[in-house]
Design an enzyme around this catalytic site. Structure first.
Site, PDB file in Angstrom:
ATOM      1  N   ARG A  53       0.841  -1.185   0.000  1.00  0.00           N
ATOM      2  CA  ARG A  53       0.000   0.000   0.000  1.00  0.00           C
ATOM      3  C   ARG A  53       0.884   1.245   0.000  1.00  0.00           C
ATOM      4  O   ARG A  53       2.104   1.148   0.171  1.00  0.00           O
ATOM      5  CB  ARG A  53      -0.940  -0.015   1.212  1.00  0.00           C
ATOM      6  CG  ARG A  53      -0.176  -0.362   2.498  1.00  0.00           C
ATOM      7  CD  ARG A  53      -0.672   0.310   3.699  1.00  0.00           C
ATOM      8  NE  ARG A  53      -0.610   1.744   3.591  1.00  0.00           N
ATOM      9  CZ  ARG A  53       0.509   2.470   3.738  1.00  0.00           C
ATOM     10  NH1 ARG A  53       1.680   1.906   3.980  1.00  0.00           N
ATOM     11  NH2 ARG A  53       0.471   3.788   3.642  1.00  0.00           N
ATOM     12  N   GLY A  54       0.202   2.413  -0.146  1.00  0.00           N
ATOM     13  CA  GLY A  54       0.947   3.654  -0.302  1.00  0.00           C
ATOM     14  C   GLY A  54       1.135   3.877  -1.793  1.00  0.00           C
ATOM     15  O   GLY A  54       1.543   2.950  -2.516  1.00  0.00           O
ATOM     16  N   ALA A  55       0.847   5.093  -2.241  1.00  0.00           N
ATOM     17  CA  ALA A  55       0.774   5.332  -3.684  1.00  0.00           C
ATOM     18  C   ALA A  55       2.026   4.879  -4.456  1.00  0.00           C
ATOM     19  O   ALA A  55       1.903   4.104  -5.421  1.00  0.00           O
ATOM     20  CB  ALA A  55       0.472   6.812  -3.931  1.00  0.00           C
ATOM     21  N   ARG A  96      -7.344  -0.597  -7.096  1.00  0.00           N
ATOM     22  CA  ARG A  96      -7.657   0.559  -6.229  1.00  0.00           C
ATOM     23  C   ARG A  96      -7.845   1.787  -7.122  1.00  0.00           C
ATOM     24  O   ARG A  96      -7.103   1.948  -8.098  1.00  0.00           O
ATOM     25  CB  ARG A  96      -6.541   0.810  -5.203  1.00  0.00           C
ATOM     26  CG  ARG A  96      -6.434  -0.307  -4.164  1.00  0.00           C
ATOM     27  CD  ARG A  96      -5.568   0.098  -2.999  1.00  0.00           C
ATOM     28  NE  ARG A  96      -6.268   0.951  -2.053  1.00  0.00           N
ATOM     29  CZ  ARG A  96      -5.683   1.517  -0.994  1.00  0.00           C
ATOM     30  NH1 ARG A  96      -4.404   1.351  -0.776  1.00  0.00           N
ATOM     31  NH2 ARG A  96      -6.382   2.272  -0.160  1.00  0.00           N
ATOM     32  N   GLN A 203      -2.895   2.708   9.767  1.00  0.00           N
ATOM     33  CA  GLN A 203      -1.560   2.744   9.147  1.00  0.00           C
ATOM     34  C   GLN A 203      -0.586   3.587   9.977  1.00  0.00           C
ATOM     35  O   GLN A 203       0.615   3.334   9.976  1.00  0.00           O
ATOM     36  CB  GLN A 203      -1.635   3.328   7.719  1.00  0.00           C
ATOM     37  CG  GLN A 203      -2.366   2.449   6.726  1.00  0.00           C
ATOM     38  CD  GLN A 203      -3.833   2.817   6.616  1.00  0.00           C
ATOM     39  OE1 GLN A 203      -4.446   3.283   7.570  1.00  0.00           O
ATOM     40  NE2 GLN A 203      -4.418   2.603   5.451  1.00  0.00           N
ATOM     41  N   ASP A 244      -2.032  10.831  -2.452  1.00  0.00           N
ATOM     42  CA  ASP A 244      -2.402   9.788  -3.414  1.00  0.00           C
ATOM     43  C   ASP A 244      -2.644  10.356  -4.802  1.00  0.00           C
ATOM     44  O   ASP A 244      -2.466   9.662  -5.804  1.00  0.00           O
ATOM     45  CB  ASP A 244      -3.629   9.022  -2.932  1.00  0.00           C
ATOM     46  CG  ASP A 244      -3.212   8.036  -1.864  1.00  0.00           C
ATOM     47  OD1 ASP A 244      -3.080   8.448  -0.693  1.00  0.00           O
ATOM     48  OD2 ASP A 244      -2.956   6.872  -2.203  1.00  0.00           O
ATOM     49  N   ASN A 254      -5.494  12.555   0.018  1.00  0.00           N
ATOM     50  CA  ASN A 254      -4.661  11.638   0.815  1.00  0.00           C
ATOM     51  C   ASN A 254      -5.574  10.908   1.803  1.00  0.00           C
ATOM     52  O   ASN A 254      -6.797  11.124   1.821  1.00  0.00           O
ATOM     53  CB  ASN A 254      -3.562  12.438   1.532  1.00  0.00           C
ATOM     54  CG  ASN A 254      -2.542  11.555   2.215  1.00  0.00           C
ATOM     55  OD1 ASN A 254      -2.002  10.634   1.604  1.00  0.00           O
ATOM     56  ND2 ASN A 254      -2.278  11.802   3.478  1.00  0.00           N
ATOM     57  N   LYS A 255      -5.011  10.080   2.623  1.00  0.00           N
ATOM     58  CA  LYS A 255      -5.766   9.247   3.583  1.00  0.00           C
ATOM     59  C   LYS A 255      -6.825  10.057   4.322  1.00  0.00           C
ATOM     60  O   LYS A 255      -6.563  11.192   4.733  1.00  0.00           O
ATOM     61  CB  LYS A 255      -4.766   8.621   4.549  1.00  0.00           C
ATOM     62  CG  LYS A 255      -5.337   7.734   5.616  1.00  0.00           C
ATOM     63  CD  LYS A 255      -6.244   6.653   5.094  1.00  0.00           C
ATOM     64  CE  LYS A 255      -5.595   5.746   4.072  1.00  0.00           C
ATOM     65  NZ  LYS A 255      -6.554   4.874   3.364  1.00  0.00           N
TER      66      LYS A 255
HETATM   67  O1  MRU Z   1      -4.858   3.340   1.900  1.00  0.00           O
HETATM   68  P1  MRU Z   1      -3.371   3.520   1.898  1.00  0.00           P
HETATM   69  O2  MRU Z   1      -2.728   2.988   3.130  1.00  0.00           O
HETATM   70  O3  MRU Z   1      -2.738   3.030   0.621  1.00  0.00           O
HETATM   71  O4  MRU Z   1      -3.184   5.094   1.916  1.00  0.00           O
HETATM   72  C1  MRU Z   1      -1.890   5.618   1.836  1.00  0.00           C
HETATM   73  C2  MRU Z   1      -1.827   7.086   1.956  1.00  0.00           C
HETATM   74  O5  MRU Z   1      -2.816   7.761   2.090  1.00  0.00           O
HETATM   75  C3  MRU Z   1      -0.465   7.687   1.783  1.00  0.00           C
HETATM   76  O6  MRU Z   1      -0.360   8.870   2.539  1.00  0.00           O
HETATM   77  C4  MRU Z   1      -0.232   8.018   0.303  1.00  0.00           C
HETATM   78  O7  MRU Z   1      -0.477   6.898  -0.488  1.00  0.00           O
HETATM   79  C5  MRU Z   1       1.134   8.511   0.065  1.00  0.00           C
HETATM   80  S1  MRU Z   1       2.349   7.271   0.307  1.00  0.00           S
HETATM   81  C6  MRU Z   1       3.866   7.955   0.019  1.00  0.00           C
END
Ligand code: MRU
Length: 357
Positions: A53-55, A96, A203, A244, A254-255
């Site tokens: 996970r994470g962009a 996603r 997270q 994201d 973002n999250k």
């Molecule tokens: O749902 P997730 O855990 O994939 O969400 C991740 C985030 O919101 C991060 O802040 C974002 O992807 C940036 S990661 C460098």
């Protein structure tokens, strides 16, 4: 026993096994496990279920996954090869919807195949391997550069608040929002880091707190609802979050919870920095309105993490995984190419213009 995650890359190509290797993030912090995925369905599931996970990490995983899928295609005829390859790419793209790095990486892989359509299929596969490795390798340099730029905005001893996990585990290594802290620690800086737990999937509690405490940073975990109190206490000199998808006008998706943090930071005069590689900037999205926000299963809120279900059966649940901080609340966007300040419409466009030159 928990291994030190900074001894590992979050996501990589294991050529010996012909597999995508990922740290299974759903098992952290309790146990450390590396998964070796070879099947497209398993890679799709790993992205969907947040094992990776994470962009940026999602983008790298998708590129490697698509390369592995290409290897499985047995036809030597380009049209047949590309039809199956594109179907695999579309399938991964459905894992996603919000992080644009997923689509960005798949598009790079598709373009590699299309631009080389005149070459024999085995040669195209070699070029796809090179492209997937380039996407992986570039991520490391990009994150380091974001770390250096971000570090120039803070000083030794500062309190930094972060949300979700935009750290090592969200990229190949270093992270985006946490990269300034990694780079700062290497240079001997100390920071006081506040990690928001990040309901519902935690997270921040599970991953960012693990990362920060494991490198010896002074780490304090707070519930999302405590951010205002912590900022009011004067303990936070900067908020660093990941992203994201960043729209052309600077709206930063973002999250879930990021937008609220940006509002609180503005209220208390705390700078709010969005760390976004240029691969996360989507100029085709004019504003937040053009960004699809992922909605996830209600069970993540009602029963996951609890010994017993903690909400009444049948209660309506709204579970958006992301929100967008209005551009007006963002102090600056930190990219690998430098720090971008408002007006974002003009300055983000200029950043991409420079790249063309
Ligand atoms: O749902 P997730 O855990 O994939 O969400 C991740 C985030 O919101 C991060 O802040 C974002 O992807 C940036 S990661 C460098």
């Amino acid at each position: 026993m928990i291994k030190n995650i900074t001894d590992y890359e979050t996501v990589s190509l294991d050529e010996g096994r012909g597999a995508l290797a990922i740290i299974d993030q759903t098992r952290l912090p309790g146990s450390f496990e590396i998964l070796y995925l070879t099947k497209l369905e398993d890679i799709h599931r790993a992205i969907r279920s947040l094992q990776v996970r994470g962009a940026p990490a999602i983008g790298v995983a998708a590129a490697i996954g698509l390369y592995l899928a290409a290897l499985e295609i047995d036809s030597a005829e380009y049209e047949v090869f590309y039809g199956r390859f594109k179907a695999a790419s579309d399938y991964l793209a459905s894992s996603r919807p919000t992080a644009v790095n997923l689509f960005w990486a798949l598009r790079r892989m598709e373009e590699t195949a299309r631009q080389n359509c005149a070459l024999p299929v085995p040669r195209i596969k070699e070029l796809l391997r090179a492209e997937a490795i380039a996407i992986h390798d570039e991520d490391i340099g990009v994150c380091r550069a974001i770390g250096e730029h971000g570090l120039s905005l803070i000083k030794d001893g500062d309190g930094i608040l972060t949300h979700c996990n935009a750290g090592w585990l969200a990229t190949v290594k270093y992270g985006t929002a946490l990269a300034p802290i990694y780079i700062g620690r290497m240079k001997g800086y100390s920071f006081r880091v506040f990690t928001c737990e990040t309901r519902p999937l935690l997270q921040g509690a599970r991953l960012s707190s693990l990362e920060m405490s494991s490198i010896g940073a002074d780490t304090t975990l707070i519930c999302d609802s405590m951010a205002s109190q912590v900022m009011k206490n004067g303990w936070v000199q900067a908020v660093f979050v990941g992203c994201d998808r960043l729209a052309a006008n600077g709206d930063a998706c973002n999250k879930i919870g990021t937008s609220g943090l940006a509002i609180i930071a503005k209220h208390y005069g705390v700078p709010f920095y969005v760390c976004a590689p240029t691969s996360t900037i989507d100029l085709s999205a004019k504003s937040a309105e053009d960004i699809v926000i992922e909605e996830r299963p209600p069970e993540e809120i009602t029963e996951m993490w609890f010994k017993e279900r903690m909400a009444p059966e049948g209660v309506k649940v709204y579970n958006p995984a992301f929100d967008c901080a209005d551009a007006a609340l963002v102090t600056a966007v930190i990219t690998e190419r430098g720090i971008v300040r408002p007006p974002f419409g003009k300055n983000l466009a200029a950043l991409f213009q420079e790249r063309k030159i």
